[in-house]
Design a protein around this motif. Structure first.
Motif, PDB file in Angstrom:
ATOM      1  N   VAL A   1       0.906  -1.231   0.075  1.00 43.38           N
ATOM      2  CA  VAL A   1       0.010   0.023   0.171  1.00 43.38           C
ATOM      3  C   VAL A   1       1.047   1.327  -0.096  1.00 43.38           C
ATOM      4  O   VAL A   1       0.604   2.266  -0.651  1.00 43.38           O
ATOM      5  CB  VAL A   1      -0.954   0.020   1.051  1.00 43.38           C
ATOM      6  CG1 VAL A   1      -1.840   1.252   1.300  1.00 43.38           C
ATOM      7  CG2 VAL A   1      -1.844  -1.187   1.225  1.00 43.38           C
ATOM      8  N   ASP A   2       1.993   1.140   0.754  1.00 43.85           N
ATOM      9  CA  ASP A   2       2.798   2.451   0.571  1.00 43.85           C
ATOM     10  C   ASP A   2       3.585   2.728  -0.490  1.00 43.85           C
ATOM     11  O   ASP A   2       3.451   3.759  -0.948  1.00 43.85           O
ATOM     12  CB  ASP A   2       4.038   2.128   1.962  1.00 43.85           C
ATOM     13  CG  ASP A   2       3.406   2.073   3.401  1.00 43.85           C
ATOM     14  OD1 ASP A   2       2.396   2.805   3.525  1.00 43.85           O
ATOM     15  OD2 ASP A   2       4.068   1.761   4.083  1.00 43.85           O
ATOM     16  N   ILE A   3       4.111   1.654  -1.202  1.00 51.02           N
ATOM     17  CA  ILE A   3       4.579   1.790  -2.476  1.00 51.02           C
ATOM     18  C   ILE A   3       3.475   2.227  -3.574  1.00 51.02           C
ATOM     19  O   ILE A   3       3.901   3.099  -4.256  1.00 51.02           O
ATOM     20  CB  ILE A   3       5.096   0.238  -3.030  1.00 51.02           C
ATOM     21  CG1 ILE A   3       5.957  -0.105  -1.903  1.00 51.02           C
ATOM     22  CG2 ILE A   3       5.553   0.448  -4.449  1.00 51.02           C
ATOM     23  CD1 ILE A   3       6.739  -1.404  -2.288  1.00 51.02           C
ATOM     24  N   MET A   4       2.375   1.865  -3.289  1.00 51.01           N
ATOM     25  CA  MET A   4       1.473   2.181  -4.402  1.00 51.01           C
ATOM     26  C   MET A   4       1.093   3.748  -3.955  1.00 51.01           C
ATOM     27  O   MET A   4       0.996   4.596  -5.069  1.00 51.01           O
ATOM     28  CB  MET A   4      -0.027   1.525  -4.029  1.00 51.01           C
ATOM     29  CG  MET A   4      -1.086   1.766  -5.064  1.00 51.01           C
ATOM     30  SD  MET A   4      -0.521   1.226  -6.836  1.00 51.01           S
ATOM     31  CE  MET A   4      -2.027   0.160  -6.889  1.00 51.01           C
ATOM     32  N   GLN A   5       1.144   4.250  -2.835  1.00 51.86           N
ATOM     33  CA  GLN A   5       1.025   5.722  -2.526  1.00 51.86           C
ATOM     34  C   GLN A   5       2.043   6.463  -3.154  1.00 51.86           C
ATOM     35  O   GLN A   5       1.962   7.280  -3.484  1.00 51.86           O
ATOM     36  CB  GLN A   5       0.795   6.109  -1.170  1.00 51.86           C
ATOM     37  CG  GLN A   5      -0.757   5.717  -0.672  1.00 51.86           C
ATOM     38  CD  GLN A   5      -1.760   6.434  -1.387  1.00 51.86           C
ATOM     39  OE1 GLN A   5      -1.523   7.590  -1.563  1.00 51.86           O
ATOM     40  NE2 GLN A   5      -2.729   5.704  -1.782  1.00 51.86           N
ATOM     41  N   SER A   6       3.380   5.803  -2.906  1.00 47.19           N
ATOM     42  CA  SER A   6       4.462   6.589  -3.470  1.00 47.19           C
ATOM     43  C   SER A   6       4.398   6.899  -4.771  1.00 47.19           C
ATOM     44  O   SER A   6       5.279   7.830  -5.325  1.00 47.19           O
ATOM     45  CB  SER A   6       5.897   5.930  -2.891  1.00 47.19           C
ATOM     46  OG  SER A   6       5.866   4.897  -3.415  1.00 47.19           O
ATOM     47  N   GLU A   7       3.767   5.969  -5.949  1.00 47.00           N
ATOM     48  CA  GLU A   7       3.638   5.918  -7.168  1.00 47.00           C
ATOM     49  C   GLU A   7       2.600   6.676  -7.740  1.00 47.00           C
ATOM     50  O   GLU A   7       2.845   6.821  -9.014  1.00 47.00           O
ATOM     51  CB  GLU A   7       3.565   4.421  -7.617  1.00 47.00           C
ATOM     52  CG  GLU A   7       4.766   3.426  -7.328  1.00 47.00           C
ATOM     53  CD  GLU A   7       6.028   3.639  -8.203  1.00 47.00           C
ATOM     54  OE1 GLU A   7       5.944   4.143  -9.280  1.00 47.00           O
ATOM     55  OE2 GLU A   7       6.925   3.962  -7.341  1.00 47.00           O
ATOM     56  N   LYS A  10       3.853   9.836  -9.451  1.00 46.07           N
ATOM     57  CA  LYS A  10       4.500   9.519 -10.989  1.00 46.07           C
ATOM     58  C   LYS A  10       3.566   9.168 -11.919  1.00 46.07           C
ATOM     59  O   LYS A  10       3.484   9.121 -13.247  1.00 46.07           O
ATOM     60  CB  LYS A  10       5.450   8.335 -10.654  1.00 46.07           C
ATOM     61  CG  LYS A  10       6.500   7.904 -11.770  1.00 46.07           C
ATOM     62  CD  LYS A  10       7.509   6.928 -11.450  1.00 46.07           C
ATOM     63  CE  LYS A  10       8.246   6.917 -10.191  1.00 46.07           C
ATOM     64  NZ  LYS A  10       9.071   5.795  -9.694  1.00 46.07           N
ATOM     65  N   PHE A  11       2.227   8.233 -11.427  1.00 47.14           N
ATOM     66  CA  PHE A  11       1.445   7.766 -12.329  1.00 47.14           C
ATOM     67  C   PHE A  11       0.430   8.924 -13.064  1.00 47.14           C
ATOM     68  O   PHE A  11       0.357   8.901 -14.193  1.00 47.14           O
ATOM     69  CB  PHE A  11       0.296   6.863 -11.427  1.00 47.14           C
ATOM     70  CG  PHE A  11      -0.738   6.361 -12.329  1.00 47.14           C
ATOM     71  CD1 PHE A  11      -0.572   5.205 -13.235  1.00 47.14           C
ATOM     72  CD2 PHE A  11      -1.894   6.813 -12.329  1.00 47.14           C
ATOM     73  CE1 PHE A  11      -1.688   4.744 -13.903  1.00 47.14           C
ATOM     74  CE2 PHE A  11      -3.112   6.538 -13.175  1.00 47.14           C
ATOM     75  CZ  PHE A  11      -2.800   5.422 -13.981  1.00 47.14           C
ATOM     76  N   ILE A  12       0.245   9.862 -12.351  1.00 52.25           N
ATOM     77  CA  ILE A  12      -0.730  10.819 -12.765  1.00 52.25           C
ATOM     78  C   ILE A  12       0.306  11.708 -13.588  1.00 52.25           C
ATOM     79  O   ILE A  12      -0.311  12.124 -14.599  1.00 52.25           O
ATOM     80  CB  ILE A  12      -1.281  11.779 -11.503  1.00 52.25           C
ATOM     81  CG1 ILE A  12      -2.187  10.815 -10.600  1.00 52.25           C
ATOM     82  CG2 ILE A  12      -1.748  13.057 -12.023  1.00 52.25           C
ATOM     83  CD1 ILE A  12      -2.804  11.510  -9.642  1.00 52.25           C
ATOM     84  N   VAL A  16      -0.566  12.383 -17.409  1.00 53.39           N
ATOM     85  CA  VAL A  16      -0.844  13.822 -18.054  1.00 53.39           C
ATOM     86  C   VAL A  16       0.305  14.145 -19.252  1.00 53.39           C
ATOM     87  O   VAL A  16      -0.433  14.560 -20.288  1.00 53.39           O
ATOM     88  CB  VAL A  16      -0.554  15.014 -17.051  1.00 53.39           C
ATOM     89  CG1 VAL A  16      -0.300  16.352 -17.564  1.00 53.39           C
ATOM     90  CG2 VAL A  16      -1.839  14.852 -16.096  1.00 53.39           C
ATOM     91  N   LYS A  17       1.533  13.502 -19.232  1.00 55.98           N
ATOM     92  CA  LYS A  17       2.513  13.674 -20.094  1.00 55.98           C
ATOM     93  C   LYS A  17       1.805  12.961 -21.443  1.00 55.98           C
ATOM     94  O   LYS A  17       2.246  13.261 -22.484  1.00 55.98           O
ATOM     95  CB  LYS A  17       3.729  12.750 -19.767  1.00 55.98           C
ATOM     96  CG  LYS A  17       4.976  13.023 -20.523  1.00 55.98           C
ATOM     97  CD  LYS A  17       6.118  12.564 -19.941  1.00 55.98           C
ATOM     98  CE  LYS A  17       7.219  12.522 -20.997  1.00 55.98           C
ATOM     99  NZ  LYS A  17       8.443  12.307 -20.244  1.00 55.98           N
ATOM    100  N   ASN A  18       1.211  11.787 -21.368  1.00 53.33           N
ATOM    101  CA  ASN A  18       0.839  11.026 -22.402  1.00 53.33           C
ATOM    102  C   ASN A  18      -0.529  11.551 -23.012  1.00 53.33           C
ATOM    103  O   ASN A  18      -1.440  10.780 -23.676  1.00 53.33           O
ATOM    104  CB  ASN A  18       0.620   9.521 -22.070  1.00 53.33           C
ATOM    105  CG  ASN A  18       2.137   8.845 -21.873  1.00 53.33           C
ATOM    106  OD1 ASN A  18       2.872   8.917 -23.153  1.00 53.33           O
ATOM    107  ND2 ASN A  18       2.325   8.396 -20.979  1.00 53.33           N
TER     108      ASN A  18
END
Length: 151
Positions: A1-7, A10-12, A16-18
Motif C-alpha cells: 500500500v505504501d509503495i502504491m501511494q508513493s507511485e 508518478k502515475f498521474i 498527463v504527459k501522455n
C-alpha cells in the motif's frame, strides 16, 4: 500500500504527459489503488490453483506416469518416497522391485505380468549402490543382450 501511494504522483504525471487529463488520471488511479491490498495474494492464489488443477488432472488421467515422475523428483528423500509408494498402493498401481535385467538408473514404467502398467524401482534407488555401479550393470546388460535389450 505504501509503495502504491508513493507511485501515485508518478502515475498521474505520466498520464498527463501522455495526453490524459489530471482528473481522469486521478480517477483511474483510484480504481487501481485497492489492487495493492489484495492483488499479490490473489495472483498467488490463482497460480497455485492452476498448479493444483493441472496436477490433479495429470494424477487422475495419467496416474502411473504422474507417480513415476513424482518418485523420480523425490529420489533420495526416503520419507517422500514412502508417501508416494503408499499412494501408489492406494491407487492400485503395481510397484516392481529392482531387477538387474530390467531396472534403469531410477524409476521407470513397464508392463507388469498382468499387462497393466507398473512402476519399476531403479537400481540407483537401492541404498549404498552408487551411480557408477548401476551404470556398469546397465551397460553390461546392454552388451550381453545387444539389440534385444529394452533399456
Amino acid at each position: 500500500v505504501d509503495i502504491m501511494q508513493s507511485e501515485k504522483k508518478k502515475f498521474i504525471d505520466g498520464a498527463v504527459k501522455n495526453g490524459f487529463t489530471g482528473d481522469l488520471a486521478e480517477e483511474v488511479f483510484k480504481l487501481i489503488e485497492p489492487f495493492a491490498g489484495y492483488a499479490f495474494n490473489k495472483a498467488h492464489a490463482v497460480s497455485y490453483a492452476m498448479i493444483a488443477y493441472k496436477t490433479a488432472y495429470m494424477k487422475a488421467n495419467y496416474p502411473v506416469e504422474f507417480m513415476t515422475a513424482l518418485l523420480i523428483a523425490n529420489n533420495g528423500n526416503q520419507e517422500k518416497i514412502s508417501t508416494v509408494v503408499s499412494d501408489c498402493r492406494r491407487l492400485g498401481i503395481s510397484l516392481l522391485a529392482p531387477d538387474v535385467s530390467r531396472s534403469e538408473q531410477t524409476f521407470s514404467i513397464e508392463k507388469a505380468d498382468d499387462d497393466s502398467m507398473a512402476i519399476r524401482f531403479g537400481l540407483g534407488v537401492v541404498k549404498n549402490v552408487g551411480e557408477a555401479a548401476v551404470g556398469s550393470i546397465i551397460n553390461a546388460g546392454i552388451e550381453v543382450l545387444g539389440s534385444e535389450c529394452s533399456i
